[in-house]
Write a protein that holds these residues in place. Structure first.
Motif, PDB file in Angstrom:
ATOM      1  N   ALA A 127      30.374  15.175  31.805  1.00  9.31           N
ATOM      2  CA  ALA A 127      31.179  15.347  30.595  1.00  9.31           C
ATOM      3  C   ALA A 127      32.402  16.187  30.941  1.00  9.31           C
ATOM      4  CB  ALA A 127      30.363  16.012  29.497  1.00  9.31           C
ATOM      5  N   ALA A 128      33.491  15.935  30.288  1.00  6.99           N
ATOM      6  CA  ALA A 128      34.755  16.576  30.648  1.00  6.99           C
ATOM      7  C   ALA A 128      34.889  17.972  30.050  1.00  6.99           C
ATOM      8  CB  ALA A 128      35.923  15.711  30.184  1.00  6.99           C
ATOM      9  N   MET A 129      34.276  18.222  28.914  1.00  8.42           N
ATOM     10  CA  MET A 129      34.409  19.481  28.188  1.00  8.42           C
ATOM     11  C   MET A 129      35.851  19.700  27.718  1.00  8.42           C
ATOM     12  SD  MET A 129      32.585  23.086  29.248  1.00  8.42           S
ATOM     13  CE  MET A 129      31.841  24.123  27.996  1.00  8.42           C
ATOM     14  N   ARG A 130      36.614  18.629  27.577  1.00  2.00           N
ATOM     15  CA  ARG A 130      38.011  18.758  27.129  1.00  2.00           C
ATOM     16  C   ARG A 130      38.078  19.242  25.691  1.00  2.00           C
ATOM     17  NH1 ARG A 130      38.710  14.007  30.559  1.00  2.00           N
ATOM     18  NH2 ARG A 130      37.778  12.786  28.883  1.00  2.00           N
ATOM     19  N   GLU A 131      37.261  18.640  24.818  1.00  2.00           N
ATOM     20  CA  GLU A 131      37.304  19.029  23.406  1.00  2.00           C
ATOM     21  C   GLU A 131      36.848  20.473  23.216  1.00  2.00           C
ATOM     22  OE1 GLU A 131      35.032  16.123  21.306  1.00  2.00           O
ATOM     23  OE2 GLU A 131      36.627  14.638  21.329  1.00  2.00           O
ATOM     24  N   ALA A 132      35.799  20.852  23.939  1.00  2.00           N
ATOM     25  CA  ALA A 132      35.327  22.233  23.852  1.00  2.00           C
ATOM     26  C   ALA A 132      36.387  23.190  24.383  1.00  2.00           C
ATOM     27  CB  ALA A 132      34.030  22.389  24.635  1.00  2.00           C
ATOM     28  N   ILE A 184      26.959  23.830  32.123  1.00  2.00           N
ATOM     29  CA  ILE A 184      25.646  23.344  32.544  1.00  2.00           C
ATOM     30  C   ILE A 184      25.811  22.489  33.802  1.00  2.00           C
ATOM     31  CG2 ILE A 184      23.637  21.973  31.853  1.00  2.00           C
ATOM     32  CD1 ILE A 184      24.494  22.517  28.925  1.00  2.00           C
ATOM     33  N   PRO A 185      25.113  22.830  34.901  1.00  2.00           N
ATOM     34  CA  PRO A 185      25.299  22.082  36.144  1.00  2.00           C
ATOM     35  C   PRO A 185      25.101  20.583  35.964  1.00  2.00           C
ATOM     36  CG  PRO A 185      24.022  24.061  36.559  1.00  2.00           C
ATOM     37  CD  PRO A 185      24.177  23.956  35.068  1.00  2.00           C
ATOM     38  N   VAL A 186      25.970  19.809  36.585  1.00  2.00           N
ATOM     39  CA  VAL A 186      26.006  18.346  36.562  1.00  2.00           C
ATOM     40  C   VAL A 186      26.598  17.834  35.245  1.00  2.00           C
ATOM     41  CG1 VAL A 186      24.714  16.180  36.709  1.00  2.00           C
ATOM     42  CG2 VAL A 186      24.104  18.093  38.188  1.00  2.00           C
ATOM     43  N   LEU A 187      26.187  18.425  34.119  1.00  2.00           N
ATOM     44  CA  LEU A 187      26.685  17.943  32.840  1.00  2.00           C
ATOM     45  C   LEU A 187      28.152  18.312  32.640  1.00  2.00           C
ATOM     46  CD1 LEU A 187      25.696  16.371  30.388  1.00  2.00           C
ATOM     47  CD2 LEU A 187      25.077  18.568  29.328  1.00  2.00           C
ATOM     48  N   TYR A 188      28.509  19.574  32.918  1.00  2.00           N
ATOM     49  CA  TYR A 188      29.873  20.051  32.745  1.00  2.00           C
ATOM     50  C   TYR A 188      30.473  20.481  34.076  1.00  2.00           C
ATOM     51  CZ  TYR A 188      28.980  20.349  27.695  1.00  2.00           C
ATOM     52  OH  TYR A 188      28.678  20.073  26.389  1.00  2.00           O
ATOM     53  N   PRO A 189      31.796  20.433  34.225  1.00  2.00           N
ATOM     54  CA  PRO A 189      32.416  20.871  35.475  1.00  2.00           C
ATOM     55  C   PRO A 189      32.334  22.388  35.637  1.00  2.00           C
ATOM     56  CG  PRO A 189      34.100  20.281  33.869  1.00  2.00           C
ATOM     57  CD  PRO A 189      32.785  19.871  33.280  1.00  2.00           C
ATOM     58  N   PRO A 190      32.090  22.883  36.864  1.00  2.00           N
ATOM     59  CA  PRO A 190      32.130  24.327  37.101  1.00  2.00           C
ATOM     60  C   PRO A 190      33.533  24.876  36.860  1.00  2.00           C
ATOM     61  CG  PRO A 190      31.106  23.153  38.937  1.00  2.00           C
ATOM     62  CD  PRO A 190      31.754  22.122  38.080  1.00  2.00           C
ATOM     63  N   VAL A 191      33.618  26.193  36.788  1.00  2.27           N
ATOM     64  CA  VAL A 191      34.901  26.877  36.593  1.00  2.27           C
ATOM     65  C   VAL A 191      35.159  27.758  37.812  1.00  2.27           C
ATOM     66  CG1 VAL A 191      36.189  28.530  35.182  1.00  2.27           C
ATOM     67  CG2 VAL A 191      34.696  26.832  34.087  1.00  2.27           C
ATOM     68  N   LEU A 198      31.777  29.003  39.300  1.00  2.00           N
ATOM     69  CA  LEU A 198      30.873  29.521  38.280  1.00  2.00           C
ATOM     70  C   LEU A 198      30.294  28.414  37.410  1.00  2.00           C
ATOM     71  CD1 LEU A 198      33.002  32.594  37.113  1.00  2.00           C
ATOM     72  CD2 LEU A 198      31.252  32.503  38.904  1.00  2.00           C
ATOM     73  N   VAL A 199      28.987  28.543  37.134  1.00  2.00           N
ATOM     74  CA  VAL A 199      28.291  27.628  36.227  1.00  2.00           C
ATOM     75  C   VAL A 199      27.483  28.445  35.221  1.00  2.00           C
ATOM     76  CG1 VAL A 199      28.188  25.734  37.887  1.00  2.00           C
ATOM     77  CG2 VAL A 199      26.313  27.404  37.799  1.00  2.00           C
ATOM     78  N   ASP A 200      26.841  27.733  34.329  1.00  4.12           N
ATOM     79  CA  ASP A 200      26.051  28.284  33.227  1.00  4.12           C
ATOM     80  C   ASP A 200      25.069  29.361  33.707  1.00  4.12           C
ATOM     81  OD1 ASP A 200      24.257  28.598  31.051  1.00  4.12           O
ATOM     82  OD2 ASP A 200      24.606  26.546  30.407  1.00  4.12           O
ATOM     83  N   GLY A 201      25.123  30.533  33.050  1.00  7.03           N
ATOM     84  CA  GLY A 201      24.177  31.591  33.382  1.00  7.03           C
ATOM     85  C   GLY A 201      22.740  31.215  33.099  1.00  7.03           C
ATOM     86  N   GLY A 202      22.537  30.200  32.239  1.00  7.30           N
ATOM     87  CA  GLY A 202      21.184  29.740  31.957  1.00  7.30           C
ATOM     88  C   GLY A 202      20.480  29.134  33.151  1.00  7.30           C
TER      89      GLY A 202
END
Length: 319
Positions: A127-132, A184-191, A198-202
């Motif tokens: 997912a791109a996470m563009r809208e978020a 979230i790894p794989v679902l969203y791109p790292p930063v 960096l990825v989701d602390g979860g």
């Protein structure tokens, strides 16, 4: 000493759950954001924590989640899925990038970071996470709040936890830091932040509750909101309980660390009714008003109960 608020992960549904809980804390105990000395946010909790620290009270947060008609947001929710659609070649490139993320998520040994050219050639995230990203940049300032806000991430290069905001503002804007905590790894791109990816602390913990034991936190009490857990006194069915159990050992260790540091804790977790309202898909955007209402009612019941942890925290806040 001060009061901490720990907000755990849980996707879009988790954001709605947090909103209902916070409204109950406000209405039942009169808890305002100005009384909270430290907010620790993980994934969905980082979204809510950033909104609270930039002036939203719980009622405003609910209005932003549910929109003016009280049923769904007028703007896309942070963490909402917007799938990449860049063709077969694009999906192949993302497959290579995702393979790296999966490998680094499973094997936490330090390695040199991949060159930026390779990261651009093989981006990760379905997912791109563009809208978020656009909504976060629209709703939140670039600068960090003066009051303490710690957002948890995991560095894929070192495999270690990185707490953004601890020790001063990081080299990321506030919206990008929230995005990193939600990646979230794989679902969203790292930063990327310098040499860190960096990825989701979860990835390591649903809440990182042990951070309240850090002397730098400066708290002697903490309210912990855990959308992905469940209340053992009013548990859901065996299937739902089993699905929510993997993080229980980590949570127990983190609670013990807080107690050794003499930090008083109050855990707020979904009961069976709230778990049913949440459903199995934590990224869905429909029915959020039902989750907010169920979380509000269950939390009001908990906050007016004679439970010893509730009574101690209520006395602590009234002192």
């Amino acid at each position: 000493m001060g009061l901490g608020l720990v907000l755990g992960g849980g996707g879009v549904v988790g954001i709605a759950y947090h909103a209902g809980v916070l409204k109950a804390l406000h209405d039942t105990w009169g808890l305002g954001t100005d009384q909270i000395d430290l907010i620790v946010g993980t994934s969905a909790g980082s979204v809510v924590g950033a909104y609270l620290r930039t002036g939203r009270e719980p009622a405003e947060l609910i209005a932003e989640i549910l929109g003016p008609d009280g049923t769904e947001a007028a703007k896309p929710m942070p963490q909402v899925l917007d799938w990449n659609s860049d063709g077969l070649l694009g999906w192949a490139r993302r497959g290579v990038g995702n393979a790296f993320v999966v490998g680094r998520s499973a094997v936490r040994l330090p390695i040199p970071p991949p060159p930026e050219l390779l990261r651009r050639a093989f981006p990760a995230g379905l997912a791109a996470m563009r809208e978020a990203r656009d909504r976060l940049r629209s709703d939140l300032p670039a600068t960090w709040p003066e009051t303490p806000l710690w957002l948890t991430t995991v560095d894929l290069v070192s495999g270690r936890r990185v707490v953004l905001g601890r020790g001063g503002p990081p080299r990321l804007s506030l919206p990008d830091a929230v995005r990193a905590s939600c990646a979230i790894p794989v679902l969203y791109p790292p930063v990327a932040m310098g040499r860190r990816i960096l990825v989701d602390g979860g990835l390591q913990s649903a809440a990182h509750l042990d951070l309240v034991a850090d002397p730098e936190a400066g708290v002697d009490a903490a309210i912990v909101v855990l959308p992905l857990s469940y209340n053992p006194r009013v548990p859901p069915g065996p299937v739902e309980s089993l699905a929510r159990r993997p993080g229980s050992r980590a949570l127990a260790r983190e609670m013990e660390a807080a107690r050794r540091a003499r930090v008083s804790l109050l855990l707020i977790r979904p009961d069976a009714e709230v778990v049913r309202a949440q459903g199995p898909n934590m990224m869905r955007t429909d029915g959020l008003h039902l989750i907010v209402q169920a979380a509000y009612e269950a939390t009001c019941r908990q906050l007016t109960s004679p439970d010893s942890h509730v009574v101690r925290m209520r006395r602590r806040l009234a002192a």
